[in-house]
Scaffold this active site. Structure first.
Site, PDB file in Angstrom:
ATOM      1  N   PRO A   1       0.799  -1.223   0.000  1.00  0.00           N
ATOM      2  CA  PRO A   1       0.000   0.000   0.000  1.00  0.00           C
ATOM      3  C   PRO A   1       0.835   1.278   0.000  1.00  0.00           C
ATOM      4  O   PRO A   1       1.875   1.364   0.656  1.00  0.00           O
ATOM      5  CB  PRO A   1      -0.832  -0.103   1.283  1.00  0.00           C
ATOM      6  CG  PRO A   1      -0.140  -1.109   2.130  1.00  0.00           C
ATOM      7  CD  PRO A   1       0.573  -2.034   1.194  1.00  0.00           C
ATOM      8  N   ASN A   2       0.333   2.229  -0.762  1.00  0.00           N
ATOM      9  CA  ASN A   2       0.862   3.584  -0.886  1.00  0.00           C
ATOM     10  C   ASN A   2       2.175   3.683  -1.651  1.00  0.00           C
ATOM     11  O   ASN A   2       2.635   4.785  -1.931  1.00  0.00           O
ATOM     12  CB  ASN A   2       1.001   4.257   0.489  1.00  0.00           C
ATOM     13  CG  ASN A   2      -0.336   4.381   1.176  1.00  0.00           C
ATOM     14  OD1 ASN A   2      -1.305   4.812   0.559  1.00  0.00           O
ATOM     15  ND2 ASN A   2      -0.412   3.974   2.426  1.00  0.00           N
TER      16      ASN A   2
ATOM     17  N   ARG B   1       4.902  11.088  -2.841  1.00  0.00           N
ATOM     18  CA  ARG B   1       4.607  10.940  -1.410  1.00  0.00           C
ATOM     19  C   ARG B   1       5.848  11.243  -0.574  1.00  0.00           C
ATOM     20  O   ARG B   1       6.845  10.536  -0.676  1.00  0.00           O
ATOM     21  CB  ARG B   1       4.152   9.506  -1.133  1.00  0.00           C
ATOM     22  CG  ARG B   1       3.963   9.203   0.329  1.00  0.00           C
ATOM     23  CD  ARG B   1       3.754   7.729   0.564  1.00  0.00           C
ATOM     24  NE  ARG B   1       3.610   7.458   1.981  1.00  0.00           N
ATOM     25  CZ  ARG B   1       3.787   6.277   2.540  1.00  0.00           C
ATOM     26  NH1 ARG B   1       4.109   5.239   1.785  1.00  0.00           N
ATOM     27  NH2 ARG B   1       3.636   6.117   3.824  1.00  0.00           N
TER      28      ARG B   1
ATOM     29  N   TYR C   1      10.997   9.374   1.229  1.00  0.00           N
ATOM     30  CA  TYR C   1      11.039   8.246   0.303  1.00  0.00           C
ATOM     31  C   TYR C   1      11.813   8.516  -0.987  1.00  0.00           C
ATOM     32  O   TYR C   1      11.999   7.613  -1.795  1.00  0.00           O
ATOM     33  CB  TYR C   1       9.614   7.799  -0.044  1.00  0.00           C
ATOM     34  CG  TYR C   1       8.859   7.302   1.161  1.00  0.00           C
ATOM     35  CD1 TYR C   1       9.125   6.045   1.688  1.00  0.00           C
ATOM     36  CD2 TYR C   1       7.913   8.093   1.795  1.00  0.00           C
ATOM     37  CE1 TYR C   1       8.453   5.579   2.810  1.00  0.00           C
ATOM     38  CE2 TYR C   1       7.234   7.642   2.915  1.00  0.00           C
ATOM     39  CZ  TYR C   1       7.509   6.386   3.417  1.00  0.00           C
ATOM     40  OH  TYR C   1       6.846   5.932   4.525  1.00  0.00           O
TER      41      TYR C   1
ATOM     42  N   ASN D   1       8.151  -5.279  -0.872  1.00  0.00           N
ATOM     43  CA  ASN D   1       8.064  -4.155   0.046  1.00  0.00           C
ATOM     44  C   ASN D   1       6.604  -4.136   0.476  1.00  0.00           C
ATOM     45  O   ASN D   1       5.756  -3.626  -0.255  1.00  0.00           O
ATOM     46  CB  ASN D   1       8.466  -2.834  -0.613  1.00  0.00           C
ATOM     47  CG  ASN D   1       8.438  -1.680   0.371  1.00  0.00           C
ATOM     48  OD1 ASN D   1       7.778  -1.742   1.397  1.00  0.00           O
ATOM     49  ND2 ASN D   1       9.151  -0.613   0.035  1.00  0.00           N
TER      50      ASN D   1
ATOM     51  N   ALA E   1       2.925  -0.827   4.891  1.00  0.00           N
ATOM     52  CA  ALA E   1       2.341  -0.897   6.236  1.00  0.00           C
ATOM     53  C   ALA E   1       1.877  -2.307   6.603  1.00  0.00           C
ATOM     54  O   ALA E   1       1.755  -2.623   7.792  1.00  0.00           O
ATOM     55  CB  ALA E   1       1.183   0.083   6.356  1.00  0.00           C
TER      56      ALA E   1
ATOM     57  N   HIS F   1       3.656  -4.629   9.326  1.00  0.00           N
ATOM     58  CA  HIS F   1       3.421  -4.552  10.765  1.00  0.00           C
ATOM     59  C   HIS F   1       2.056  -5.085  11.181  1.00  0.00           C
ATOM     60  O   HIS F   1       1.751  -5.112  12.370  1.00  0.00           O
ATOM     61  CB  HIS F   1       3.548  -3.090  11.220  1.00  0.00           C
ATOM     62  CG  HIS F   1       4.606  -2.348  10.490  1.00  0.00           C
ATOM     63  ND1 HIS F   1       5.956  -2.619  10.661  1.00  0.00           N
ATOM     64  CD2 HIS F   1       4.542  -1.376   9.550  1.00  0.00           C
ATOM     65  CE1 HIS F   1       6.656  -1.825   9.860  1.00  0.00           C
ATOM     66  NE2 HIS F   1       5.821  -1.068   9.174  1.00  0.00           N
TER      67      HIS F   1
ATOM     68  N   ASP G   1       1.407 -15.995   6.356  1.00  0.00           N
ATOM     69  CA  ASP G   1       0.845 -17.324   6.119  1.00  0.00           C
ATOM     70  C   ASP G   1       0.889 -17.702   4.641  1.00  0.00           C
ATOM     71  O   ASP G   1       1.132 -18.863   4.299  1.00  0.00           O
ATOM     72  CB  ASP G   1      -0.582 -17.413   6.654  1.00  0.00           C
ATOM     73  CG  ASP G   1      -0.658 -17.436   8.169  1.00  0.00           C
ATOM     74  OD1 ASP G   1       0.388 -17.624   8.836  1.00  0.00           O
ATOM     75  OD2 ASP G   1      -1.777 -17.267   8.696  1.00  0.00           O
TER      76      ASP G   1
ATOM     77  N   GLU H   1      12.507  -9.240   2.046  1.00  0.00           N
ATOM     78  CA  GLU H   1      11.690  -8.122   2.504  1.00  0.00           C
ATOM     79  C   GLU H   1      12.524  -6.847   2.372  1.00  0.00           C
ATOM     80  O   GLU H   1      13.681  -6.814   2.787  1.00  0.00           O
ATOM     81  CB  GLU H   1      11.297  -8.344   3.966  1.00  0.00           C
ATOM     82  CG  GLU H   1      10.537  -7.211   4.590  1.00  0.00           C
ATOM     83  CD  GLU H   1      10.269  -7.426   6.074  1.00  0.00           C
ATOM     84  OE1 GLU H   1       9.780  -6.482   6.708  1.00  0.00           O
ATOM     85  OE2 GLU H   1      10.573  -8.516   6.609  1.00  0.00           O
TER      86      GLU H   1
ATOM     87  N   HIS I   1      12.552  -2.413   2.655  1.00  0.00           N
ATOM     88  CA  HIS I   1      11.945  -1.152   3.091  1.00  0.00           C
ATOM     89  C   HIS I   1      12.868  -0.014   2.690  1.00  0.00           C
ATOM     90  O   HIS I   1      14.083  -0.094   2.905  1.00  0.00           O
ATOM     91  CB  HIS I   1      11.714  -1.135   4.602  1.00  0.00           C
ATOM     92  CG  HIS I   1      10.767  -2.185   5.046  1.00  0.00           C
ATOM     93  ND1 HIS I   1       9.403  -2.064   4.900  1.00  0.00           N
ATOM     94  CD2 HIS I   1      10.984  -3.407   5.586  1.00  0.00           C
ATOM     95  CE1 HIS I   1       8.820  -3.161   5.346  1.00  0.00           C
ATOM     96  NE2 HIS I   1       9.754  -3.995   5.758  1.00  0.00           N
TER      97      HIS I   1
ATOM     98  N   ARG J   1      11.975   4.772  13.000  1.00  0.00           N
ATOM     99  CA  ARG J   1      10.687   5.455  12.861  1.00  0.00           C
ATOM    100  C   ARG J   1       9.815   5.159  14.072  1.00  0.00           C
ATOM    101  O   ARG J   1      10.298   4.730  15.110  1.00  0.00           O
ATOM    102  CB  ARG J   1      10.041   5.034  11.542  1.00  0.00           C
ATOM    103  CG  ARG J   1      10.915   5.459  10.354  1.00  0.00           C
ATOM    104  CD  ARG J   1      10.286   5.244   9.038  1.00  0.00           C
ATOM    105  NE  ARG J   1       9.094   6.076   8.912  1.00  0.00           N
ATOM    106  CZ  ARG J   1       8.210   5.932   7.946  1.00  0.00           C
ATOM    107  NH1 ARG J   1       8.378   4.987   7.032  1.00  0.00           N
ATOM    108  NH2 ARG J   1       7.153   6.707   7.864  1.00  0.00           N
TER     109      ARG J   1
ATOM    110  N   ARG K   1       6.212   0.633  13.920  1.00  0.00           N
ATOM    111  CA  ARG K   1       6.842   0.131  12.692  1.00  0.00           C
ATOM    112  C   ARG K   1       8.021  -0.802  12.977  1.00  0.00           C
ATOM    113  O   ARG K   1       8.609  -1.343  12.052  1.00  0.00           O
ATOM    114  CB  ARG K   1       7.333   1.299  11.834  1.00  0.00           C
ATOM    115  CG  ARG K   1       6.231   2.188  11.332  1.00  0.00           C
ATOM    116  CD  ARG K   1       6.776   3.209  10.353  1.00  0.00           C
ATOM    117  NE  ARG K   1       5.848   4.281  10.123  1.00  0.00           N
ATOM    118  CZ  ARG K   1       4.856   4.250   9.223  1.00  0.00           C
ATOM    119  NH1 ARG K   1       4.688   3.189   8.465  1.00  0.00           N
ATOM    120  NH2 ARG K   1       4.052   5.285   9.084  1.00  0.00           N
TER     121      ARG K   1
END
Length: 147
Positions: free
Chosen positions: A10-11, A18, A23, A75, A78, A81, A88, A99, A101, A108, A112
């Site tokens: 998301p985002n 943004r 970022y 990535n 959100a 978390h 799963d 993973e 970020h 942060r 997070r």
């Protein structure tokens, strides 16, 4: 030739617009295009997908075997978390993943600092900006070459 799936949560579709002070200025298409070219140069195919919907990310993870995906770079935004469901899904398909970020999640907000994915990931790249995507791709290619 292996197929690598790049998933963004998301985002992340808002990258470049943004909070660029956090970022950076690279857009998600910029990142995807660069990784597609880097993967091709290494003899692999990279497929990119982004969704703000958790169920769509889960469906992509569940489809990795059917789609011939040998490695995932994610990535999760959100959902890192909050999503036991993403964890799963990875456990169910047993596809290796990294993973990633863009920011250092440990520098942060406290909420997070917890990741539901890190403990089952082949590796994590955190806080190296968008360059982390390239490092993840290099690591994925090395992993695929070793298997």
């Amino acid at each position: 030739m292996a197929r690598i799936l790049l998933l963004n949560g998301p985002n992340l579709n808002l990258l470049g617009a943004r909070e660029p002070q956090i970022y950076g200025s690279a857009s998600l298409p910029d990142i995807e295009n660069k990784l597609v070219a880097l993967a091709r140069a290494r003899g692999h195919e990279l497929i990119a997908a982004q969704s703000n919907a958790e169920h769509e990310l889960i469906a992509r993870i569940q489809g990795t075997k059917r789609d011939g995906v040998g490695f995932v770079i994610i990535n999760p935004g959100a959902y890192t978390h909050t999503s036991i469901a993403l964890r799963d899904a990875f456990l169910a398909v047993a596809v290796p993943f990294i993973e990633i970020h863009i920011t250092n999640i440990f520098a942060r907000e406290e909420f997070r600092h917890r990741s539901y994915l890190s403990g089952i990931a082949a590796g994590c790249i955190i806080g190296l900006g968008v360059h982390g995507y390239e490092l993840a791709l290099e690591s994925a290619c090395a992993h695929l070459a070793a298997t």
